[in-house]
Scaffold this motif. Structure first.
Motif, short mmCIF file in Angstrom:
data_model
loop_
_atom_site.label_atom_id
_atom_site.label_comp_id
_atom_site.label_asym_id
_atom_site.label_seq_id
_atom_site.Cartn_x
_atom_site.Cartn_y
_atom_site.Cartn_z
N GLU A 52 -15.22 -12.61 -11.86
CA GLU A 52 -15.79 -13.18 -10.63
C GLU A 52 -16.16 -14.63 -10.91
N PRO A 53 -16.04 -15.47 -9.90
CA PRO A 53 -16.46 -16.87 -10.11
C PRO A 53 -17.98 -16.91 -10.31
N PRO A 54 -18.47 -17.96 -11.00
CA PRO A 54 -19.92 -18.06 -11.18
C PRO A 54 -20.62 -18.10 -9.82
N PRO A 55 -21.86 -17.57 -9.73
CA PRO A 55 -22.57 -17.59 -8.46
C PRO A 55 -22.71 -19.01 -7.92
N ASN A 88 -21.60 -9.98 -8.09
CA ASN A 88 -22.39 -11.09 -7.54
C ASN A 88 -23.02 -10.69 -6.22
N ILE A 110 -21.09 -13.32 -23.10
CA ILE A 110 -21.44 -12.81 -21.76
C ILE A 110 -21.25 -11.30 -21.72
N ILE A 123 -30.54 -15.80 -9.66
CA ILE A 123 -29.17 -15.27 -9.51
C ILE A 123 -28.55 -15.01 -10.88
N ARG A 124 -28.75 -15.96 -11.78
CA ARG A 124 -28.21 -15.82 -13.14
C ARG A 124 -28.77 -14.57 -13.80
N MET A 140 -32.00 -12.73 -22.13
CA MET A 140 -31.71 -13.61 -20.98
C MET A 140 -32.84 -14.60 -20.74
N HIS A 170 -25.50 -21.15 -23.68
CA HIS A 170 -24.43 -21.71 -22.85
C HIS A 170 -23.89 -20.73 -21.82
N ILE A 171 -24.33 -19.47 -21.86
CA ILE A 171 -23.79 -18.54 -20.87
C ILE A 171 -24.59 -18.70 -19.57
N ASP A 172 -24.02 -18.28 -18.50
CA ASP A 172 -24.75 -18.45 -17.24
C ASP A 172 -24.80 -17.15 -16.45
N GLY A 173 -24.72 -16.04 -17.15
CA GLY A 173 -24.87 -14.75 -16.49
C GLY A 173 -23.69 -14.37 -15.62
N GLN A 174 -22.58 -15.12 -15.73
CA GLN A 174 -21.47 -14.82 -14.82
C GLN A 174 -20.81 -13.48 -15.16
N ILE A 175 -20.22 -12.91 -14.15
CA ILE A 175 -19.58 -11.61 -14.29
C ILE A 175 -18.08 -11.82 -14.48
N LYS A 176 -17.54 -11.12 -15.47
CA LYS A 176 -16.12 -11.27 -15.78
C LYS A 176 -15.26 -11.02 -14.54
N ILE A 197 -17.67 -17.83 -25.47
CA ILE A 197 -18.71 -17.69 -24.43
C ILE A 197 -18.50 -16.38 -23.67
N SER A 228 -26.74 -10.46 -14.53
CA SER A 228 -26.52 -9.79 -15.82
C SER A 228 -26.90 -8.32 -15.77
#
Lengths: 95, 218
Positions: free
Chosen positions: A68-71, B53, B157, B43-44, B172, A60-66, B153, B48
């Motif tokens: 920052e908004p998701p890409p 971004n 992350i 991008i995802r 990943m 369920h994670i999407d690699g987003q950075i804490k 979640i 990581s």
């Protein structure tokens, strides 16, 4: 009940075999030993459920950075710029 | 915070060799299709491994430029997806090294740390063959909204971002991007056995971090 399976694997071994077990990479004899252990050990049954849960949550994670908004999806102008680079490279390579 | 939706399936173009041929002939519609198909996943992945971004976008941009330059040399021994990802991995690795000089956010979880999936303190009995003395808690009894909460979640992350690099790529690709083990081995140049060891360490660390949040002992 557990005492019947003493010659098989123990909990501490199970937690190290779990990935190979889930990946279908264990030899058949060991699969049977793991199956017997799980059937007899509610704690390792729970551990297996936790590992499956962990995999599910990770999905369920999407690699987003804490912070920052998701890409965002690729903006059209970026896509256009990449397409231009593609065309330029192809034209110069073909020239 | 809301729970992100599961990722949509990302099918490959049906006939890859004719698709590659279109790219080689300079068919820009095929190239647009390719970018649109893979951009989100790239991008995802990149996000990581780099600190922002903006850097992730740079990595992906450079990947596409390398794809443009390299498509003629692509021998189709792997799928386009794994080939493109291999390029991304190399670029992200180089960038990651550069960025770490200025941003001290390298892995906190060492690759050489103790590799036990669960601390030996939680077992009693002969070393390596112990039985649980502090068994795992019953997560199954927790409400779904706790297990899949935004905070849970977020913890995953953060933990993924701190995994040693090789483990992070494997986790990943396997568990976030839902790749097969053979594609992961192909993209990362790993044997099946190595891939499983890295996956095991990564998943075990994630489970143990989640345990801190979802409960340790029953």
């Amino acid at each position: 009940m557990r005492v019947l399976f003493r010659r098989d694997i123990e909990c501490q071994q199970f937690v190290e075999l779990i990935t190979d077990y889930l990946e279908g990479a264990l030899p058949r004899g060991l699969v049977k030993a793991v199956d017997r252990h799980i059937a007899a050990c509610p704690d390792c049954t729970e551990y297996l459920a936790q590992m499956r849960r962990t995999i599910q949550i990770t999905g369920h994670i999407d690699g987003q950075i804490k912070g920052e908004p998701p890409p965002q999806p690729l903006p059209d102008e970026m896509l256009d710029a990449l397409q231009k680079a593609f065309e330029e490279f192809h034209n110069s390579a073909g020239a | 915070m809301s729970v992100p939706l599961p990722l949509p399936p990302r099918p490959l173009p049906p006939d890859e060799s004719s698709f590659v041929e279109r790219l080689r002939k300079g068919d820009s519609r095929a190239f647009r299709e390719l970018v649109t198909l893979h951009q989100a996943s790239l991008i995802r992945l990149a996000s990581s491994f780099v600190p922002s971004n903006a850097v992730a976008e740079e990595v992906v941009q450079e990947t596409w430029i390398a794809v443009i330059r390299g498509i003629d040399k692509f021998e189709q021994r792997s799928t386009l997806k794994t080939w493109i990802t291999r390029i991304l991995v190399n670029i992200a690795r180089t960038k990651g090294v550069k960025e770490r000089r200025t941003v001290p956010m390298g892995s906190l979880l060492s690759d050489t740390a103790d590799h036990a999936a669960v601390s030996p303190d939680r077992f009693s009995g002969p070393p390596g063959r112990g039985e649980w003395s502090q068994p795992p808690a019953r997560w199954s009894e927790l409400p779904e909204e706790v297990v899949l909460s935004g905070a849970t979640i977020a913890l995953v992350i953060d933990t993924v971002r701190l995994l040693p690099e090789q483990q992070k790529w494997v986790v990943m690709l396997r568990d976030v991007e839902d790749w097969s083990s053979s594609d992961v081995c192909d993209a990362l140049g790993l044997t099946e056995g190595n891939q499983r060891v890295l996956l095991h360490r990564g998943r075990s660390t994630l489970r143990s971090m989640l345990e801190g949040r979802l409960g340790v002992a029953s």
